[in-house]
Design an enzyme around this catalytic site. Structure first.
Site, PDB file in Angstrom:
ATOM      1  CB  SER A 134      27.620 -75.150 -18.713  1.00 60.84           C
ATOM      2  OG  SER A 134      27.173 -73.854 -17.697  1.00 60.84           O
ATOM      3  CE1 TYR A 145      23.940 -70.496 -16.004  1.00 62.13           C
ATOM      4  CE2 TYR A 145      25.962 -69.100 -15.661  1.00 62.13           C
ATOM      5  CZ  TYR A 145      25.016 -69.283 -16.969  1.00 62.13           C
ATOM      6  OH  TYR A 145      24.088 -68.334 -17.151  1.00 62.13           O
ATOM      7  CB  SER A 175      27.168 -67.072 -18.581  1.00 62.20           C
ATOM      8  OG  SER A 175      27.335 -66.196 -17.695  1.00 62.20           O
TER       9      SER A 175
HETATM   10  N1  LIG Z   1      20.282 -63.818 -17.051  1.00 60.10           N
HETATM   11  C1  LIG Z   1      21.644 -63.206 -17.086  1.00 60.10           C
HETATM   12  O1  LIG Z   1      21.710 -62.615 -15.933  1.00 60.10           O
HETATM   13  C2  LIG Z   1      22.428 -64.191 -17.840  1.00 60.10           C
HETATM   14  C3  LIG Z   1      23.291 -63.839 -17.277  1.00 60.10           C
HETATM   15  C4  LIG Z   1      24.512 -64.868 -18.582  1.00 60.10           C
HETATM   16  C5  LIG Z   1      23.866 -65.441 -19.358  1.00 60.10           C
HETATM   17  N2  LIG Z   1      23.032 -65.824 -19.023  1.00 60.10           N
HETATM   18  C6  LIG Z   1      22.247 -66.791 -20.408  1.00 60.10           C
HETATM   19  O2  LIG Z   1      21.099 -66.863 -21.134  1.00 60.10           O
HETATM   20  C7  LIG Z   1      20.223 -68.071 -21.929  1.00 60.10           C
HETATM   21  C8  LIG Z   1      19.155 -67.325 -21.282  1.00 60.10           C
HETATM   22  O3  LIG Z   1      18.877 -67.022 -19.673  1.00 60.10           O
HETATM   23  P1  LIG Z   1      18.168 -66.390 -19.645  1.00 60.10           P
HETATM   24  O4  LIG Z   1      18.148 -65.436 -18.584  1.00 60.10           O
HETATM   25  O5  LIG Z   1      17.008 -65.296 -20.039  1.00 60.10           O
HETATM   26  O6  LIG Z   1      16.441 -67.785 -17.887  1.00 60.10           O
HETATM   27  P2  LIG Z   1      15.589 -67.640 -18.815  1.00 60.10           P
HETATM   28  O7  LIG Z   1      14.985 -68.954 -17.656  1.00 60.10           O
HETATM   29  O8  LIG Z   1      14.492 -66.371 -19.045  1.00 60.10           O
HETATM   30  O9  LIG Z   1      15.349 -68.130 -19.927  1.00 60.10           O
HETATM   31  C9  LIG Z   1      15.466 -69.883 -20.455  1.00 60.10           C
HETATM   32  C10 LIG Z   1      14.877 -70.751 -21.137  1.00 60.10           C
HETATM   33  O10 LIG Z   1      15.377 -71.856 -21.663  1.00 60.10           O
HETATM   34  C11 LIG Z   1      14.362 -72.847 -21.413  1.00 60.10           C
HETATM   35  N3  LIG Z   1      15.089 -74.129 -21.256  1.00 60.10           N
HETATM   36  C12 LIG Z   1      15.764 -74.582 -19.890  1.00 60.10           C
HETATM   37  N4  LIG Z   1      15.841 -75.959 -20.548  1.00 60.10           N
HETATM   38  C13 LIG Z   1      15.859 -76.035 -21.358  1.00 60.10           C
HETATM   39  C14 LIG Z   1      15.702 -77.732 -22.095  1.00 60.10           C
HETATM   40  N5  LIG Z   1      16.310 -78.482 -21.480  1.00 60.10           N
HETATM   41  N6  LIG Z   1      15.476 -77.403 -23.731  1.00 60.10           N
HETATM   42  C15 LIG Z   1      14.792 -76.140 -23.524  1.00 60.10           C
HETATM   43  N7  LIG Z   1      14.682 -75.075 -23.351  1.00 60.10           N
HETATM   44  C16 LIG Z   1      14.849 -74.950 -22.170  1.00 60.10           C
HETATM   45  C17 LIG Z   1      13.571 -72.074 -20.234  1.00 60.10           C
HETATM   46  O11 LIG Z   1      12.465 -73.051 -19.929  1.00 60.10           O
HETATM   47  C18 LIG Z   1      13.540 -70.889 -20.473  1.00 60.10           C
HETATM   48  O12 LIG Z   1      12.781 -70.549 -21.053  1.00 60.10           O
HETATM   49  C19 LIG Z   1      20.791 -69.050 -21.133  1.00 60.10           C
HETATM   50  O13 LIG Z   1      21.517 -69.877 -21.140  1.00 60.10           O
HETATM   51  C20 LIG Z   1      21.508 -68.179 -19.744  1.00 60.10           C
HETATM   52  O14 LIG Z   1      22.500 -69.343 -19.240  1.00 60.10           O
HETATM   53  C21 LIG Z   1      21.564 -64.889 -18.202  1.00 60.10           C
END
Ligand SMILES: NC(=O)c1ccc[n+]([C@@H]2O[C@H](COP(=O)([O-])OP(=O)(O)OC[C@H]3O[C@@H](n4cnc5c(N)ncnc54)[C@H](O)[C@@H]3O)[C@@H](O)[C@H]2O)c1
Length: 263
Positions: free
Chosen positions: A172, A169, A156
């Site tokens: 991490s 966060y 991120s």
């Molecule tokens: N959406 C944003 O703005 C953004 C920005 C930067 C980084 N991210 C990163 O992108 C990645 C995906 O996030 P997203 O935005 O698609 O969110 P999201 O919540 O739609 O998807 C995250 C998925 O991870 C799964 N998950 C959580 N804990 C878990 C575990 N212990 N074991 C297995 N699965 C688990 C959840 O069930 C979910 O389906 C994450 O690592 C997030 O930190 C997102």
């Protein structure tokens, strides 16, 4: 006609039920990959998307923080597809809410001086230890195959920008960026490339702040393009790092983030 970028490749995706992980599955299937989808949540919708594109998809419920689950994920991919060529680690959680505590301003409850150590550990466990366990389980399989491969970790921009109240966060995701560099260095001569995508604010269930909220306004104050990214824009960056077009790249983090870090 050009050959699809992942024609005949086998991909493993964590966090495949939702958001960026789901978009990566769709994008990879468009480019010819068969996919094992894993998540704590059911991946039925993503399986249907991939199969609708004419590719094979299987799913497995797994907890990214469990070493046994990460090993089972690799075993299942090998059992159903015979090998692994590409893996994307998208499972993640954001800073967790704190229960109200006497004497702590609720607006500051997730700041590092106030937050519970349980919540800090949980975020580090999913976002860093989970990526380490999954990516090394996949790397071990790629080493055994002797085929090389591409690993893409989802970090991120928060791994590079300190956000007050988002300490667990940010720490991490900084960990994911460094984990990616170290693993890339250790595997550089094996044909296994390890890179990361570090998204900026992207419309998913994790980031769904309404446009008239303070949180959205704060996000846009560090986003020159003045909009959220789409999961597909993140998936395109993952595709680049997963396919042969990035064959000379390892240890890098790409930031599709609407211009964050430009000034
Ligand atoms: N959406 C944003 O703005 C953004 C920005 C930067 C980084 N991210 C990163 O992108 C990645 C995906 O996030 P997203 O935005 O698609 O969110 P999201 O919540 O739609 O998807 C995250 C998925 O991870 C799964 N998950 C959580 N804990 C878990 C575990 N212990 N074991 C297995 N699965 C688990 C959840 O069930 C979910 O389906 C994450 O690592 C997030 O930190 C997102």
């Amino acid at each position: 006609m050009t050959t699809p970028r992942l024609e005949g490749r086998i991909a493993v995706i964590t966090g495949g039920a939702s958001g960026i992980g789901q978009a990566v599955a769709q994008r990879f299937a468009e480019e010819g990959a068969d996919i094992l989808l894993t998540d704590l949540a059911p991946c039925d919708a993503t399986v249907a998307l991939v199969q609708g594109l004419g590719r094979k998809a299987h799913q497995m419920r797994m907890d990214a923080t469990s070493e046994a689950d990460c090993d089972r994920m690799v075993e299942m991919a090998v059992q159903v597809f015979g090998r692994i060529d590409v893996a994307v680690f998208s499972a993640g959680v954001k800073t967790l809410p704190e229960a109200p505590r006497p004497g702590v301003d609720p607006a500051k409850a997730t700041q590092l001086v106030h937050m519970s150590v349980e919540n800090f550990r949980k975020v580090i466990d999913v976002n860093v230890t989970g990526v380490m366990l999954g990516s090394r389980a996949v790397a071990r399989q790629m080493l055994a195959q002797g085929t090389g491969g591409a690993i893409v970790n989802i970090a991120s921009t928060a791994g590079r920008i300190p956000l007050a109240g988002g300490g667990s966060y940010c720490v991490s995701k900084a960990g994911v960026i460094m984990l990616t560099k170290v693993m890339a260095l250790e595997l550089a001569q094996t044909g296994i490339r390890v890179n990361a995508v570090g998204p900026g604010y992207t419309s998913t269930p994790m980031w769904d702040a309404p446009e008239d909220s303070d949180a959205y306004r704060r996000a846009m104050s560090i986003t020159p393009m003045q909009r959220n990214g789409t999961p597909r824009e993140q998936a395109d960056a993952c595709l680049y790092l997963a396919c042969d077009e990035s064959s000379f790249m390892t240890g890098q983090t790409l930031h599709p983030a609407g211009g964050q870090f430009t000034g």
